[in-house]
Design an enzyme around this catalytic site. Structure first.
Site, short mmCIF file in Angstrom:
data_model
loop_
_atom_site.label_atom_id
_atom_site.label_comp_id
_atom_site.label_asym_id
_atom_site.label_seq_id
_atom_site.Cartn_x
_atom_site.Cartn_y
_atom_site.Cartn_z
N GLN A 77 0.84 -1.20 0.00
CA GLN A 77 0.00 0.00 0.00
C GLN A 77 0.88 1.26 0.00
OE1 GLN A 77 -3.09 -0.52 2.80
NE2 GLN A 77 -4.34 1.12 1.95
N ARG B 265 -7.83 1.38 0.19
CA ARG B 265 -7.83 -0.08 0.10
C ARG B 265 -8.26 -0.54 -1.29
NH1 ARG B 265 -8.99 -4.57 3.95
NH2 ARG B 265 -10.65 -5.60 2.84
N ARG C 108 -4.40 -19.90 14.79
CA ARG C 108 -4.20 -18.99 15.92
C ARG C 108 -5.25 -19.27 17.00
NH1 ARG C 108 -3.31 -13.85 11.90
NH2 ARG C 108 -1.04 -13.91 11.84
N HIS D 55 -11.12 -13.16 5.62
CA HIS D 55 -9.84 -13.08 6.33
C HIS D 55 -9.60 -11.59 6.56
CE1 HIS D 55 -5.70 -13.50 7.50
NE2 HIS D 55 -5.29 -12.80 6.47
P1 NAD Z 1 6.68 -8.82 -0.21
O1 NAD Z 1 6.62 -7.41 -0.67
O2 NAD Z 1 7.80 -9.27 0.67
O3 NAD Z 1 6.67 -9.79 -1.49
C1 NAD Z 1 5.87 -9.57 -2.60
C2 NAD Z 1 6.62 -10.12 -3.79
O4 NAD Z 1 5.75 -10.04 -4.93
C3 NAD Z 1 7.90 -9.33 -4.14
O5 NAD Z 1 9.01 -10.21 -4.20
C4 NAD Z 1 7.57 -8.70 -5.49
O6 NAD Z 1 8.72 -8.55 -6.33
C5 NAD Z 1 6.58 -9.73 -6.04
N1 NAD Z 1 5.77 -9.20 -7.15
C6 NAD Z 1 5.17 -7.98 -7.26
N2 NAD Z 1 4.57 -7.87 -8.47
C7 NAD Z 1 4.78 -9.03 -9.12
C8 NAD Z 1 4.42 -9.51 -10.40
N3 NAD Z 1 3.70 -8.77 -11.25
N4 NAD Z 1 4.82 -10.75 -10.75
C9 NAD Z 1 5.55 -11.53 -9.92
N5 NAD Z 1 5.94 -11.11 -8.68
C10 NAD Z 1 5.56 -9.88 -8.29
O7 NAD Z 1 5.29 -9.10 0.50
P2 NAD Z 1 4.96 -10.30 1.51
O8 NAD Z 1 5.19 -9.85 2.91
O9 NAD Z 1 5.61 -11.53 1.01
O10 NAD Z 1 3.37 -10.42 1.32
C11 NAD Z 1 2.83 -10.94 0.13
C12 NAD Z 1 1.30 -10.94 0.21
O11 NAD Z 1 0.86 -11.88 1.20
C13 NAD Z 1 0.72 -9.58 0.63
O12 NAD Z 1 -0.43 -9.32 -0.15
C14 NAD Z 1 0.34 -9.81 2.07
O13 NAD Z 1 -0.68 -8.95 2.51
C15 NAD Z 1 -0.12 -11.24 2.01
N6 NAD Z 1 -0.27 -11.95 3.29
C16 NAD Z 1 -1.31 -12.80 3.38
C17 NAD Z 1 -1.57 -13.47 4.58
C18 NAD Z 1 -2.75 -14.42 4.64
O14 NAD Z 1 -3.15 -14.88 5.73
N7 NAD Z 1 -3.35 -14.74 3.54
C19 NAD Z 1 -0.73 -13.30 5.68
C20 NAD Z 1 0.35 -12.41 5.55
C21 NAD Z 1 0.57 -11.72 4.35
#
Ligand code: NAD
Length: 317
Positions: A86, A92, A155, A179
């Protein structure tokens, strides 16, 4: 010759994606080929090198490499953990719109490769991004899954186990719904072994109370905020949740997990992707389990689905 090839492609090698990859390598025996794809190719290459250097210490061997969308053709599962963060002042919905563009740039080449397996989405807001994946890929709904409330449920079971001083494995309880902020715990469905927790609260008033159940529910709902405040992001727990779902699929386990799945009339709702207990096996969602919710719980679930529907409706696909 061993022909039991189980291939997973991870798209998005950030904190969440690599926590999953690390758990996969450490747990061992779940899959034997892991491909890493990221828009940042250098990062994907570095991550593949780093993981490969740990293989000598791993339980089982795996082929790990940085690849591209052609490698998706014969994969069993595509895990998507790619996303953009973000920006300051961004709403959002703006973020959602940008992540939808990211997903189009990912899902289109995956489908074009001839991929015929299961999509597993972790990117937030996960229920909406799973629906976006379904809409863009046009895959059958059983083969498009989001991590949903699987982590929230873990959790919850941990906290309830701690409260009742019981192994979390003997606590049967689910977090359902979005979620996010509208998720909730249907207390009427919480069991310790095969005994309803509502009964235990009645029987042992001196030891336990409903207020504590509400506090635990709130702790689950706000856990991600607390972790982000302390260390900027959450990743180990979700990495292990993704690993658990991948294991259930590849092992054809028919395990019950609270993934984000498309409702087709269950809970009197259609089309929404939302966290509900599902039986997960080799072909994805085998069945959505419809819980016997109280009227109050039905209302909370309806509200959660409405939140998701409104967010999805605001999107331009
Ligand atoms: P991060 O920024 O560390 O990683 C994101 C990755 O996506 C980066 O390596 C980036 O280069 C890559 N990326 C961006 N655009 C892309 C594209 N077009 N093609 C291929 N790769 C691309 O973020 P993170 O901490 O790993 O989080 C990733 C996602 O997981 C976020 O949306 C976060 O909110 C979500 N998440 C979900 C949960 C859940 O319970 N579902 C929990 C925690 C985080």
């Amino acid at each position: 010759m061993n022909t039991d090839k189980r291939k997973v492609v991870l798209i998005g090698t950030g904190m969440v994606g690599m926590s999953f990859a690390y758990a996969l390598v450490n747990q061992g025996g779940i899959c034997n080929e892991l491909v890493l794809i990221d828009v940042n190719k250098e990062r994907a290459n570095g991550e593949a090198m780093d993981l490969n250097h740990g293989l000598a210490f791993a339980k089982s061997n795996m082929k790990i490499y940085a690849g591209d969308y052609h490698d998706c053709k014969d994969a069993d599962i595509i895990v998507i953990a790619a996303g953009v963060a973000q920006k300051e002042g961004e709403t959002r919905l703006d973020l959602l719109q940008r992540n939808t563009a990211v997903f189009r740039s990912i899902i289109t080449p995956v489908v074009k490769s001839g991929f015929d397996g299961i999509f597993l989405v972790a990117t937030n807001p996960v229920d909406i991004m799973t629906r976006v994946t379904y809409e863009i890929s046009r895959f059958g709904s059983a083969r498009v899954i989001g991590t949903g409330t699987s982590l929230d449920t873990a959790r919850l079971r941990y906290l309830l186990g701690d409260y009742f001083t019981v192994d979390p494995k003997n606590i049967h309880a689910y977090v359902i719904g979005e979620h996010g902020d509208s998720e909730f715990v249907p207390l009427s469905q919480v069991m310790l072994a095969t005994k309803h927790v509502t009964e235990i609260l009645e029987d042992k008033k001196n030891d336990y109370c409903v207020d504590d159940m509400q506090k635990i529910e709130e702790q689950v709902r706000t856990a991600a905020y607390k972790i982000i405040e302390a260390k900027r992001a959450t990743y180990y727990g979700i990495g292990m949740a993704i690993t658990r779902i991948v294991k259930a699929i590849l092992g054809d386990e028919n395990s019950v997990l609270t993934v984000s799945a498309k409702l087709c009339g269950e809970y009197d709702t259609r089309n929404v992707f939302v966290g509900v207990p599902c039986i997960i096996g080799r072909n994805g969602v085998k069945e959505i389990i419809e819980l016997s919710l109280s009227d109050d719980e039905k209302e909370k679930f309806r509200n959660s689905c409405e939140v998701l529907e409104e967010n999805f409706d605001g999107l331009q696909l």
